[in-house]
Design a protein around this motif. Sequence first.
Motif, mmCIF file in Angstrom:
data_model
loop_
_atom_site.group_PDB
_atom_site.id
_atom_site.type_symbol
_atom_site.label_atom_id
_atom_site.label_comp_id
_atom_site.label_asym_id
_atom_site.label_seq_id
_atom_site.Cartn_x
_atom_site.Cartn_y
_atom_site.Cartn_z
ATOM 1 N N ALA A 202 0.832 -1.200 0.000
ATOM 2 C CA ALA A 202 0.000 0.000 0.000
ATOM 3 C C ALA A 202 0.870 1.255 0.000
ATOM 4 C CB ALA A 202 -0.932 -0.008 1.214
ATOM 5 N N LYS A 203 1.928 1.245 0.779
ATOM 6 C CA LYS A 203 2.838 2.378 0.822
ATOM 7 C C LYS A 203 3.522 2.576 -0.528
ATOM 8 C CE LYS A 203 6.700 4.281 3.487
ATOM 9 N NZ LYS A 203 7.646 4.042 4.614
ATOM 10 N N LYS A 204 3.929 1.474 -1.150
ATOM 11 C CA LYS A 204 4.586 1.527 -2.460
ATOM 12 C C LYS A 204 3.656 2.114 -3.522
ATOM 13 C CE LYS A 204 7.727 -0.164 -5.545
ATOM 14 N NZ LYS A 204 9.186 0.080 -5.548
ATOM 15 N N LEU A 205 2.376 1.754 -3.433
ATOM 16 C CA LEU A 205 1.391 2.222 -4.413
ATOM 17 C C LEU A 205 0.806 3.583 -4.049
ATOM 18 C CD1 LEU A 205 -0.549 -1.122 -5.046
ATOM 19 C CD2 LEU A 205 1.125 -0.033 -6.557
ATOM 20 N N ASN A 206 1.183 4.093 -2.872
ATOM 21 C CA ASN A 206 0.694 5.397 -2.397
ATOM 22 C C ASN A 206 -0.819 5.393 -2.193
ATOM 23 O OD1 ASN A 206 1.191 8.023 -1.505
ATOM 24 N ND2 ASN A 206 0.747 8.904 -3.538
ATOM 25 N N ILE A 207 -1.317 4.282 -1.631
ATOM 26 C CA ILE A 207 -2.725 4.174 -1.260
ATOM 27 C C ILE A 207 -2.783 3.677 0.177
ATOM 28 C CG2 ILE A 207 -3.540 3.729 -3.610
ATOM 29 C CD1 ILE A 207 -3.629 0.758 -2.941
ATOM 30 N N SER A 208 -3.971 3.764 0.782
ATOM 31 C CA SER A 208 -4.108 3.290 2.164
ATOM 32 C C SER A 208 -4.210 1.768 2.189
ATOM 33 C CB SER A 208 -5.345 3.910 2.808
ATOM 34 O OG SER A 208 -6.523 3.406 2.202
ATOM 35 N N HIS A 209 -3.903 1.204 3.356
ATOM 36 C CA HIS A 209 -4.017 -0.247 3.509
ATOM 37 C C HIS A 209 -5.449 -0.713 3.283
ATOM 38 C CE1 HIS A 209 -4.768 -3.863 6.044
ATOM 39 N NE2 HIS A 209 -3.669 -4.275 5.437
ATOM 40 N N SER A 210 -6.416 0.106 3.726
ATOM 41 C CA SER A 210 -7.831 -0.286 3.587
ATOM 42 C C SER A 210 -8.247 -0.321 2.114
ATOM 43 C CB SER A 210 -8.725 0.687 4.370
ATOM 44 O OG SER A 210 -8.575 2.008 3.877
ATOM 45 N N VAL A 211 -7.732 0.610 1.302
ATOM 46 C CA VAL A 211 -8.048 0.619 -0.136
ATOM 47 C C VAL A 211 -7.507 -0.637 -0.804
ATOM 48 C CG1 VAL A 211 -7.534 1.759 -2.337
ATOM 49 C CG2 VAL A 211 -8.233 3.123 -0.355
ATOM 50 N N LEU A 212 -6.278 -1.006 -0.476
ATOM 51 C CA LEU A 212 -5.681 -2.214 -1.036
ATOM 52 C C LEU A 212 -6.456 -3.456 -0.616
ATOM 53 C CD1 LEU A 212 -3.414 -3.717 -2.545
ATOM 54 C CD2 LEU A 212 -2.113 -3.706 -0.400
ATOM 55 N N ASN A 213 -6.819 -3.530 0.655
ATOM 56 C CA ASN A 213 -7.549 -4.693 1.156
ATOM 57 C C ASN A 213 -8.917 -4.816 0.491
ATOM 58 O OD1 ASN A 213 -9.485 -5.896 3.590
ATOM 59 N ND2 ASN A 213 -7.477 -6.855 3.444
ATOM 60 N N ARG A 214 -9.572 -3.660 0.300
ATOM 61 C CA ARG A 214 -10.893 -3.663 -0.329
ATOM 62 C C ARG A 214 -10.778 -4.079 -1.809
ATOM 63 N NH1 ARG A 214 -12.280 0.689 1.674
ATOM 64 N NH2 ARG A 214 -11.771 2.163 -0.014
ATOM 65 N N ARG A 215 -9.702 -3.652 -2.478
ATOM 66 C CA ARG A 215 -9.451 -4.022 -3.875
ATOM 67 C C ARG A 215 -9.355 -5.536 -4.018
ATOM 68 N NH1 ARG A 215 -4.382 -1.046 -6.325
ATOM 69 N NH2 ARG A 215 -5.856 0.698 -6.190
ATOM 70 N N ILE A 216 -8.672 -6.153 -3.095
ATOM 71 C CA ILE A 216 -8.483 -7.610 -3.142
ATOM 72 C C ILE A 216 -9.783 -8.328 -2.790
ATOM 73 C CG2 ILE A 216 -7.264 -9.551 -2.082
ATOM 74 C CD1 ILE A 216 -4.862 -7.613 -1.692
ATOM 75 N N LYS A 217 -10.459 -7.873 -1.735
ATOM 76 C CA LYS A 217 -11.687 -8.529 -1.288
ATOM 77 C C LYS A 217 -12.783 -8.455 -2.356
ATOM 78 C CE LYS A 217 -10.446 -9.867 2.823
ATOM 79 N NZ LYS A 217 -10.316 -11.324 3.114
ATOM 80 N N ASN A 218 -12.925 -7.292 -3.014
ATOM 81 C CA ASN A 218 -13.939 -7.143 -4.067
ATOM 82 C C ASN A 218 -13.669 -8.103 -5.225
ATOM 83 O OD1 ASN A 218 -15.295 -5.152 -2.678
ATOM 84 N ND2 ASN A 218 -14.310 -3.447 -3.756
ATOM 85 N N ALA A 219 -12.386 -8.251 -5.591
ATOM 86 C CA ALA A 219 -12.029 -9.154 -6.684
ATOM 87 C C ALA A 219 -12.291 -10.598 -6.282
ATOM 88 C CB ALA A 219 -10.561 -8.968 -7.056
ATOM 89 N N GLU A 220 -11.996 -10.950 -5.038
ATOM 90 C CA GLU A 220 -12.232 -12.323 -4.571
ATOM 91 C C GLU A 220 -13.729 -12.653 -4.609
ATOM 92 O OE1 GLU A 220 -8.626 -13.251 -1.411
ATOM 93 O OE2 GLU A 220 -10.402 -12.184 -0.700
ATOM 94 N N LYS A 221 -14.565 -11.683 -4.254
ATOM 95 C CA LYS A 221 -16.012 -11.900 -4.262
ATOM 96 C C LYS A 221 -16.516 -12.172 -5.678
ATOM 97 C CE LYS A 221 -20.331 -9.767 -2.711
ATOM 98 N NZ LYS A 221 -20.949 -8.568 -2.053
ATOM 99 N N LYS A 222 -16.010 -11.402 -6.666
ATOM 100 C CA LYS A 222 -16.430 -11.585 -8.053
ATOM 101 C C LYS A 222 -15.900 -12.887 -8.640
ATOM 102 C CE LYS A 222 -16.643 -6.636 -9.153
ATOM 103 N NZ LYS A 222 -16.036 -5.545 -9.974
ATOM 104 N N LEU A 223 -14.639 -13.215 -8.308
ATOM 105 C CA LEU A 223 -14.007 -14.409 -8.875
ATOM 106 C C LEU A 223 -14.509 -15.692 -8.239
ATOM 107 C CD1 LEU A 223 -10.357 -13.042 -9.088
ATOM 108 C CD2 LEU A 223 -11.741 -13.749 -11.050
ATOM 109 N N GLY A 224 -14.868 -15.611 -6.966
ATOM 110 C CA GLY A 224 -15.361 -16.800 -6.278
ATOM 111 C C GLY A 224 -14.261 -17.659 -5.674
ATOM 112 N N PHE A 225 -13.079 -17.104 -5.512
ATOM 113 C CA PHE A 225 -11.997 -17.832 -4.841
ATOM 114 C C PHE A 225 -11.018 -16.835 -4.211
ATOM 115 C CE2 PHE A 225 -10.763 -17.600 -9.365
ATOM 116 C CZ PHE A 225 -9.547 -16.925 -9.285
ATOM 117 N N ASP A 226 -10.232 -17.323 -3.250
ATOM 118 C CA ASP A 226 -9.283 -16.472 -2.538
ATOM 119 C C ASP A 226 -8.083 -16.120 -3.412
ATOM 120 O OD1 ASP A 226 -10.844 -16.570 -0.288
ATOM 121 O OD2 ASP A 226 -9.709 -18.218 0.641
#
Length: 306
Positions: A39-63
Amino acid sequence: MKYKIEPKVEIKINGETYSYKLFESLKLLDEMSSQRAVAKKLNISHSVLNRRIKNAEKKLGFDLVKISGSRTYLTEKSKNLVNVYEKYNSRVVETDKLIIAGGHIITNFLESISNEMPFEVDIYSSDDNSAYKLAKKGLIDILALDDPQIAFKNDLDFRVIGYDNLVLVSNEMSSNMKIKQMKDLKNLEFVSIEGTAQRLAWSTLDENNIPYKIIKNVKSEFDAFKIVQNSNKLYTFLNGSYFKGNNVLKEETKHAISLIAVNSEKKEVQEFIEYFLNDGQKLISREGFIPIKPWKTKEKKMKLSI
């Protein structure tokens, strides 16, 4: 004004489109194993990164990730997705090297002199038709043609850098038959190469009512050469720049070798072509082709002052 263009790949999976931001985040996670560091490397907050991953996992149907203590790791399925992204992304990322594809003869010539050229190049050898398909997809910087027929058919802006001609090739036993003029080619059996300047030989024979028979079709000059060398009765027409043979149709089969700028946004592309129109003519001549500027192939004589 010169623009710096950096294309980014999006991937559609089961109807859903996933941004390059997801795949670059996963790629960094695979390297750093820390969501906070990524998150620091991408200059975004940890919560934004976590939400990005969680949203993709929900759509894809796997971790996509698995967490162990303070460390975050990619799952195997996630690693596979990153590999797919890398494969497609590599096709659109600009490199310092010139990517060239083309016919077997001209690309073998370019490969043989690659250490002498003032350019870094990656060269891919195929037939003219296959190379043209890569050019239409924008996957190469320069299209190199053994024969300008494709350029004529598709109204392409090609630059002639030299000329070649075809020679009649056979093995030592069959070459004992003396062929001195065109009529001596009557009823010979040939190996043909698809999509090459051999078209000039066949059309010449047809126009002069010389009967002949094509026994086999192949995709490269080197395949044709190997076949006729292992036969006592087969012939083929090959490029005089690379093969020794009979010049019976030398004038009738003279043809251009040429370069076409595919990625004109890359300044080195035009510089490469201009090089072969000028100083590179010495290499053209040395390697057995006919230069378009003969005076460029002659070394300047030193004048001695008395």
